[in-house]
Write a protein that holds these residues in place. Structure first.
Motif, PDB file in Angstrom:
ATOM      1  N   LEU A 118       0.826  -1.204   0.000  1.00  0.00           N
ATOM      2  CA  LEU A 118       0.000   0.000   0.000  1.00  0.00           C
ATOM      3  C   LEU A 118       0.862   1.257   0.000  1.00  0.00           C
ATOM      4  CD1 LEU A 118      -2.688  -1.025   2.652  1.00  0.00           C
ATOM      5  CD2 LEU A 118      -2.987  -0.957   0.164  1.00  0.00           C
ATOM      6  N   ILE A 119       1.931   1.235   0.792  1.00  0.00           N
ATOM      7  CA  ILE A 119       2.837   2.383   0.810  1.00  0.00           C
ATOM      8  C   ILE A 119       3.475   2.579  -0.558  1.00  0.00           C
ATOM      9  CG2 ILE A 119       4.940   3.345   1.809  1.00  0.00           C
ATOM     10  CD1 ILE A 119       4.280   1.991   4.426  1.00  0.00           C
ATOM     11  N   THR A 120       3.905   1.477  -1.177  1.00  0.00           N
ATOM     12  CA  THR A 120       4.535   1.562  -2.494  1.00  0.00           C
ATOM     13  C   THR A 120       3.599   2.190  -3.515  1.00  0.00           C
ATOM     14  OG1 THR A 120       5.884  -0.397  -2.041  1.00  0.00           O
ATOM     15  CG2 THR A 120       5.596   0.217  -4.345  1.00  0.00           C
ATOM     16  N   VAL A 121       2.356   1.710  -3.550  1.00  0.00           N
ATOM     17  CA  VAL A 121       1.403   2.209  -4.545  1.00  0.00           C
ATOM     18  C   VAL A 121       0.986   3.646  -4.224  1.00  0.00           C
ATOM     19  CG1 VAL A 121      -0.836   1.799  -5.627  1.00  0.00           C
ATOM     20  CG2 VAL A 121       0.621  -0.143  -5.044  1.00  0.00           C
ATOM     21  N   TYR A 122       0.847   3.957  -2.949  1.00  0.00           N
ATOM     22  CA  TYR A 122       0.494   5.328  -2.567  1.00  0.00           C
ATOM     23  C   TYR A 122       1.571   6.319  -3.000  1.00  0.00           C
ATOM     24  CZ  TYR A 122      -0.296   9.449   0.282  1.00  0.00           C
ATOM     25  OH  TYR A 122      -0.476  10.746   0.703  1.00  0.00           O
ATOM     26  N   LYS A 123       2.842   5.953  -2.831  1.00  0.00           N
ATOM     27  CA  LYS A 123       3.925   6.852  -3.214  1.00  0.00           C
ATOM     28  C   LYS A 123       3.948   7.089  -4.719  1.00  0.00           C
ATOM     29  CE  LYS A 123       7.956   6.449  -1.324  1.00  0.00           C
ATOM     30  NZ  LYS A 123       9.222   5.824  -0.890  1.00  0.00           N
ATOM     31  N   ARG A 124       3.483   6.124  -5.472  1.00  0.00           N
ATOM     32  CA  ARG A 124       3.458   6.273  -6.932  1.00  0.00           C
ATOM     33  C   ARG A 124       2.256   7.068  -7.421  1.00  0.00           C
ATOM     34  NH1 ARG A 124       4.939  -0.068  -8.090  1.00  0.00           N
ATOM     35  NH2 ARG A 124       7.163   0.104  -7.598  1.00  0.00           N
ATOM     36  N   SER A 125       1.120   6.865  -6.783  1.00  0.00           N
ATOM     37  CA  SER A 125      -0.121   7.450  -7.303  1.00  0.00           C
ATOM     38  C   SER A 125      -0.591   8.670  -6.524  1.00  0.00           C
ATOM     39  CB  SER A 125      -1.229   6.399  -7.288  1.00  0.00           C
ATOM     40  OG  SER A 125      -1.647   6.137  -5.963  1.00  0.00           O
ATOM     41  N   GLY A 126      -0.312   8.671  -5.221  1.00  0.00           N
ATOM     42  CA  GLY A 126      -0.809   9.743  -4.375  1.00  0.00           C
ATOM     43  C   GLY A 126      -2.295   9.663  -4.078  1.00  0.00           C
ATOM     44  N   SER A 127      -2.948   8.572  -4.473  1.00  0.00           N
ATOM     45  CA  SER A 127      -4.387   8.449  -4.276  1.00  0.00           C
ATOM     46  C   SER A 127      -4.716   8.320  -2.792  1.00  0.00           C
ATOM     47  CB  SER A 127      -4.918   7.222  -5.021  1.00  0.00           C
ATOM     48  OG  SER A 127      -6.279   7.008  -4.713  1.00  0.00           O
ATOM     49  N   PRO A 128      -5.670   9.119  -2.301  1.00  0.00           N
ATOM     50  CA  PRO A 128      -5.997   9.080  -0.864  1.00  0.00           C
ATOM     51  C   PRO A 128      -6.551   7.742  -0.395  1.00  0.00           C
ATOM     52  CG  PRO A 128      -7.557  10.470  -2.071  1.00  0.00           C
ATOM     53  CD  PRO A 128      -6.448  10.149  -3.014  1.00  0.00           C
ATOM     54  N   LYS A 129      -7.103   6.937  -1.317  1.00  0.00           N
ATOM     55  CA  LYS A 129      -7.660   5.662  -0.860  1.00  0.00           C
ATOM     56  C   LYS A 129      -6.565   4.756  -0.300  1.00  0.00           C
ATOM     57  CE  LYS A 129      -7.608   3.063  -5.277  1.00  0.00           C
ATOM     58  NZ  LYS A 129      -8.460   2.330  -6.244  1.00  0.00           N
ATOM     59  N   TYR A 130      -5.361   4.844  -0.865  1.00  0.00           N
ATOM     60  CA  TYR A 130      -4.263   4.012  -0.347  1.00  0.00           C
ATOM     61  C   TYR A 130      -3.800   4.518   1.011  1.00  0.00           C
ATOM     62  CZ  TYR A 130      -4.139   2.511  -5.234  1.00  0.00           C
ATOM     63  OH  TYR A 130      -4.482   2.047  -6.474  1.00  0.00           O
ATOM     64  N   ARG A 131      -3.780   5.822   1.178  1.00  0.00           N
ATOM     65  CA  ARG A 131      -3.384   6.372   2.466  1.00  0.00           C
ATOM     66  C   ARG A 131      -4.375   5.950   3.553  1.00  0.00           C
ATOM     67  NH1 ARG A 131      -0.292  10.551   4.949  1.00  0.00           N
ATOM     68  NH2 ARG A 131      -0.359   9.911   7.134  1.00  0.00           N
ATOM     69  N   LYS A 132      -5.653   5.958   3.221  1.00  0.00           N
ATOM     70  CA  LYS A 132      -6.663   5.520   4.189  1.00  0.00           C
ATOM     71  C   LYS A 132      -6.460   4.041   4.542  1.00  0.00           C
ATOM     72  CE  LYS A 132     -10.199   8.822   2.675  1.00  0.00           C
ATOM     73  NZ  LYS A 132     -11.499   8.979   1.967  1.00  0.00           N
ATOM     74  N   ALA A 133      -6.154   3.249   3.525  1.00  0.00           N
ATOM     75  CA  ALA A 133      -5.935   1.817   3.768  1.00  0.00           C
ATOM     76  C   ALA A 133      -4.693   1.597   4.631  1.00  0.00           C
ATOM     77  CB  ALA A 133      -5.808   1.073   2.442  1.00  0.00           C
ATOM     78  N   ILE A 134      -3.661   2.384   4.408  1.00  0.00           N
ATOM     79  CA  ILE A 134      -2.457   2.304   5.238  1.00  0.00           C
ATOM     80  C   ILE A 134      -2.809   2.561   6.704  1.00  0.00           C
ATOM     81  CG2 ILE A 134      -0.262   3.453   5.776  1.00  0.00           C
ATOM     82  CD1 ILE A 134      -0.054   4.009   2.684  1.00  0.00           C
ATOM     83  N   GLU A 135      -3.596   3.604   6.928  1.00  0.00           N
ATOM     84  CA  GLU A 135      -3.930   3.976   8.299  1.00  0.00           C
ATOM     85  C   GLU A 135      -4.775   2.916   9.006  1.00  0.00           C
ATOM     86  OE1 GLU A 135      -2.655   6.346   9.997  1.00  0.00           O
ATOM     87  OE2 GLU A 135      -1.557   7.237   8.323  1.00  0.00           O
ATOM     88  N   LEU A 136      -5.546   2.154   8.257  1.00  0.00           N
ATOM     89  CA  LEU A 136      -6.289   1.049   8.860  1.00  0.00           C
ATOM     90  C   LEU A 136      -5.341   0.051   9.521  1.00  0.00           C
ATOM     91  CD1 LEU A 136      -9.022   0.120   6.198  1.00  0.00           C
ATOM     92  CD2 LEU A 136      -9.402   1.177   8.438  1.00  0.00           C
ATOM     93  N   HIS A 137      -4.238  -0.215   8.852  1.00  0.00           N
ATOM     94  CA  HIS A 137      -3.278  -1.183   9.377  1.00  0.00           C
ATOM     95  C   HIS A 137      -2.506  -0.611  10.552  1.00  0.00           C
ATOM     96  CE1 HIS A 137      -4.265  -2.733   5.401  1.00  0.00           C
ATOM     97  NE2 HIS A 137      -3.827  -3.912   5.809  1.00  0.00           N
ATOM     98  N   VAL A 138      -2.191   0.668  10.496  1.00  0.00           N
ATOM     99  CA  VAL A 138      -1.522   1.302  11.625  1.00  0.00           C
ATOM    100  C   VAL A 138      -2.436   1.307  12.843  1.00  0.00           C
ATOM    101  CG1 VAL A 138      -0.473   3.432  12.471  1.00  0.00           C
ATOM    102  CG2 VAL A 138      -0.089   2.717  10.110  1.00  0.00           C
ATOM    103  N   GLU A 139      -3.705   1.555  12.595  1.00  0.00           N
ATOM    104  CA  GLU A 139      -4.665   1.558  13.694  1.00  0.00           C
ATOM    105  C   GLU A 139      -4.770   0.174  14.330  1.00  0.00           C
ATOM    106  OE1 GLU A 139      -7.289   3.395  16.370  1.00  0.00           O
ATOM    107  OE2 GLU A 139      -5.845   4.202  14.924  1.00  0.00           O
TER     108      GLU A 139
END
Length: 394
Positions: free
Chosen positions: A117-138
């Motif tokens: 998710l981090i890899t794809v977020y860094k490439r696309s910048g799409s907020p949906k990946y950032r939200k998904a990342i935060e689910l795992h951190v939570e």
């Protein structure tokens, strides 16, 4: 005196190891093994979603790791990165939730895929990946812990720390700490790595037991130490890979960085002492190679090759470990790899999976470890094979 002699012998073995490693296969194929294995995966499966088990689609740690490994070949051709991204996009919804993932299950295995998710977020910048990342951190903010402060392996395995779980959680958390300016996670990662070592290390051999039960309630746990009975190759492989990947992100000035590297070095030396002389690889149960039923196992051997190669290149291990890693890789090619008439690569003798407890109950005995099913091309073997091949430029 004995310590000095042992150190001298280790240096001698390391320095003389790996002088004539083969760069190509006997078939004369000039493609690197990393590319050949990735191509074989993609030829057999048009998507990772259905890899090996189309009836069970999960947000799965090992399939995600295979995607991570193949993605690292994106500099060769973007098709490799797209293969991983397509897997991620199957699971991540437009709202940032993740199909087949329930954070409140508190299964630490489900954290490893979040690296993608981090890899794809860094490439696309799409907020949906950032939200998904935060689910795992939570999940990790709320994940249950032992009284000593280590993460339970799963909610269904209370009070237990498994070596596997260190890889599933700490590289993601270290990367998250670096990428998203959350340095508090570095302390958490260091604590997890060092606590797990202290709770699982065998002082005599330097090897690490597969797991530790703080409660001493499990039938597999030693009533005095809480240790599981044996040293499982892949469990130690997970641990070694966790450290070498965590250090990619760990601050140079962190007070626990040197302690983590010291553990890595000590564990590497312990592994050399139980390496099989004939094949240059490692047995399923590490220290019982002469016991009937034990076998040379692919995933652990590939994980050690990767950890040794990367560790030597990064300066955490003596440079001679790079020769060892090349020797190990040669052994994998000779003893565990076959290539069919169409050029498709198969890796053999990979343990499909080993756990502890559960239903039916897994007792952690020698007989249990050596009788679990072996699976050709299991992602837990071919992913570290690709990673090791990339590190070694093989």
């Amino acid at each position: 005196m004995r310590t000095t002699l042992f150190y001298f012998l280790m240096v001698l073995v390391l320095s003389s190891s790996g002088c004539n490693h083969q760069k190509e296969s006997s078939s004369g194929n000039n493609q690197n093994w990393s590319v050949r294995m990735a191509n074989s995966v993609m030829s057999r499966y048009d998507s990772l979603i259905n890899y090996q088990n189309p009836k069970t689609i999960k947000w799965q740690y090992d399939v995600a790791m295979l995607g991570q490994a193949i993605d690292k070949l994106g500099h060769v051709d973007s098709v490799y990165s797209q293969y991983m991204e397509d897997y991620v996009d199957f699971f991540v919804t437009d709202s940032g939730t993740v199909r087949k993932y329930n954070p409140e299950e508190y299964n630490i295995d489900r954290i490893n895929p979040a690296k993608n998710l981090i890899t794809v977020y860094k490439r696309s910048g799409s907020p949906k990946y950032r939200k998904a990342i935060e689910l795992h951190v939570e999940q990790m903010r709320n994940h249950p812990k032992t009284k000593s402060g280590g993460y339970w392996h799963k909610k269904i395995y209370p009070w237990q720390i498994w070596l596997d779980g260190v890889y599933m959680s700490t590289p993601f958390l270290a990367q998250y700490a670096r990428e998203f300016n959350a340095p508090e996670w570095f302390d958490e990662v260091a604590h997890e790595i060092l606590l797990t070592y202290n709770k699982t290390v065998d002082e005599e051999t330097g090897l690490l037991y597969h797991a530790w039960d703080e409660s001493r309630e499990q039938k597999w746990a030693d009533p005095e130490t809480g240790h599981s009975p044996h040293f499982w190759s892949r469990a130690m492989g997970w641990y070694m890979m966790a450290i070498v990947d965590v250090l990619d992100y760990f601050p140079q000035n962190h007070p626990k960085r040197d302690s983590i590297i010291t553990v890595f070095q000590s564990t590497a030396k312990a592994l050399l002492k139980v390496r099989d002389e004939e094949t240059g690889l490692w047995y399923q149960v590490l220290n019982l190679g002469d016991r009937e039923g034990n076998y040379i196992e692919g995933s652990g051997s590939a994980m050690f090759a990767y950890a040794f190669a990367k560790g030597a290149k990064k300066g955490y291990l003596d440079k001679a470990y790079l020769n060892v890693a090349n020797d190990v890789f040669d052994g994998i090619i000779e003893y565990l790899i076959t290539v069919d008439k169409n050029g498709l690569v198969t890796m053999h003798h990979i343990c499909g999976g080993c756990g502890l407890g559960g239903n039916p109950y897994r007792d952690g005995s020698f007989e249990y470890y050596v009788t679990e099913t072996q699976v050709d091309n299991d992602p837990k073997g071919i992913a570290p094979f690709i990673l090791a091949a990339i590190e070694l430029d093989r």
